[in-house]
Design an enzyme around this catalytic site. Structure first.
Site, mmCIF file in Angstrom:
data_model
loop_
_atom_site.group_PDB
_atom_site.id
_atom_site.type_symbol
_atom_site.label_atom_id
_atom_site.label_comp_id
_atom_site.label_asym_id
_atom_site.label_seq_id
_atom_site.Cartn_x
_atom_site.Cartn_y
_atom_site.Cartn_z
ATOM 1 N N SER A 140 0.858 -1.182 0.000
ATOM 2 C CA SER A 140 0.000 0.000 0.000
ATOM 3 C C SER A 140 0.891 1.228 0.000
ATOM 4 O O SER A 140 2.093 1.133 0.281
ATOM 5 C CB SER A 140 -0.890 0.003 1.254
ATOM 6 O OG SER A 140 -1.499 1.261 1.462
ATOM 7 N N TYR A 153 -2.185 -0.933 10.433
ATOM 8 C CA TYR A 153 -2.118 -1.186 8.989
ATOM 9 C C TYR A 153 -0.795 -0.688 8.423
ATOM 10 O O TYR A 153 -0.147 -1.380 7.625
ATOM 11 C CB TYR A 153 -3.295 -0.493 8.313
ATOM 12 C CG TYR A 153 -3.464 -0.787 6.855
ATOM 13 C CD1 TYR A 153 -3.635 -2.085 6.393
ATOM 14 C CD2 TYR A 153 -3.498 0.248 5.916
ATOM 15 C CE1 TYR A 153 -3.820 -2.356 5.048
ATOM 16 C CE2 TYR A 153 -3.696 -0.003 4.567
ATOM 17 C CZ TYR A 153 -3.852 -1.305 4.136
ATOM 18 O OH TYR A 153 -4.031 -1.562 2.794
#
Length: 264
Positions: A140, A153
């Site tokens: 990401s 995350y």
């Protein structure tokens, strides 16, 4: 060069979003697919959309609690081998550090880091024996920058980035290639399914995601990077700027980030 035609591609998190788009495009380009996700009905829906449904095998599994060795043996049985593994399954977060329970951090790390590491280790023996294979880690933009409301995350995706870089350096002589693909905002259900402070679903589509790339655009960028054997690719719109600012003006980036909106 890793071309998809004739390859056996195993995709996790294949029932929606980026995983689904990767599957449809790979099928169109002549790959045989093994698709994994928790929801069998959704996997069946994706298979029906593929260009060659007869060359799509379904392998439902919950990657939060599984036997990587056994699941890999089942995946390899479908078409005799795995040429490309795409570790796409994962979950995001929308909660402040001060509010987030440790169980949420452990759940994120289990699915976003330990599961792809376990599957990577499990497919390696046969890839090394053949002297060929490609492992795609879906990271990401937060593999490169930490973002408020995403401490867990960000940590998991940073960990995946470090793991992938080190693994690529170790295994290139064995013919095993790695690609870390880092999408920015993509129009998926990632924020809807993201975990809140106590593990509940966030249930909201973030405004930035609504303005993001389509899953199909993201999938095209990922497969293009794989075809070129790129080890690291950022697939994003204006999020490129955040990464550049952090690289070339880290103090400015830190100043801006600390003043970013951090409410869920």
């Amino acid at each position: 060069m890793t071309q998809l035609a004739g390859k056996v591609v195993w995709i996790t998190g294949a029932s929606s979003g980026i995983g689904e788009a990767l599957a449809l495009l790979a099928s169109k380009r002549g790959a045989r697919l093994v698709l994994t996700a928790r929801r069998l009905p959704e996997l069946e829906r994706v298979r029906a959309l593929c260009a060659d449904a007869q060359n799509v095998a379904l392998l439902p599994a919950d990657l939060a609690a599984f036997d990587a060795g056994e699941l890999t043996r089942q995946a390899e049985t479908c078409f005799g081998r795995i040429d490309v593994l795409v570790n796409n399954a994962g979950i995001s977060q929308r909660s402040l550090l001060k509010d987030t329970e440790m169980s949420v951090y452990r759940r994120i790390m289990e699915l976003d880091f330990f599961a792809p590491v376990a599957l990577t280790r499990a497919v390696l023996p046969n890839m090394r024996a053949r002297g060929a294979g490609h492992i795609v880690m879906i990271g990401s933009v937060v593999s490169k920058i930490g973002v408020p409301l995403r401490t867990g995350y960000s940590a998991a995706k940073h960990a995946i980035a470090g793991f992938t870089e080190a693994a690529a350096a170790e295994l290139w002589r064995d013919g095993v290639r790695f690609t870390l693909a880092c999408p920015g905002f993509v129009r998926t259900q990632v924020s809807v399914n993201a975990l809140g402070a106590s593990g509940e679903k966030h249930g909201v589509v973030d405004e930035d995601i609504l303005k993001g790339l389509s899953p199909e655009q993201c999938a095209e960028g990922i497969w293009r990077a794989v075809a070129k054997d790129r080890e690291d690719v950022l697939i994003a719109g204006r999020e490129h700027l955040y990464v550049l600012i952090k690289r070339f003006a880290p103090a400015l980036f830190a100043h801006v980030l600390k003043r970013a909106k951090a409410t869920s």
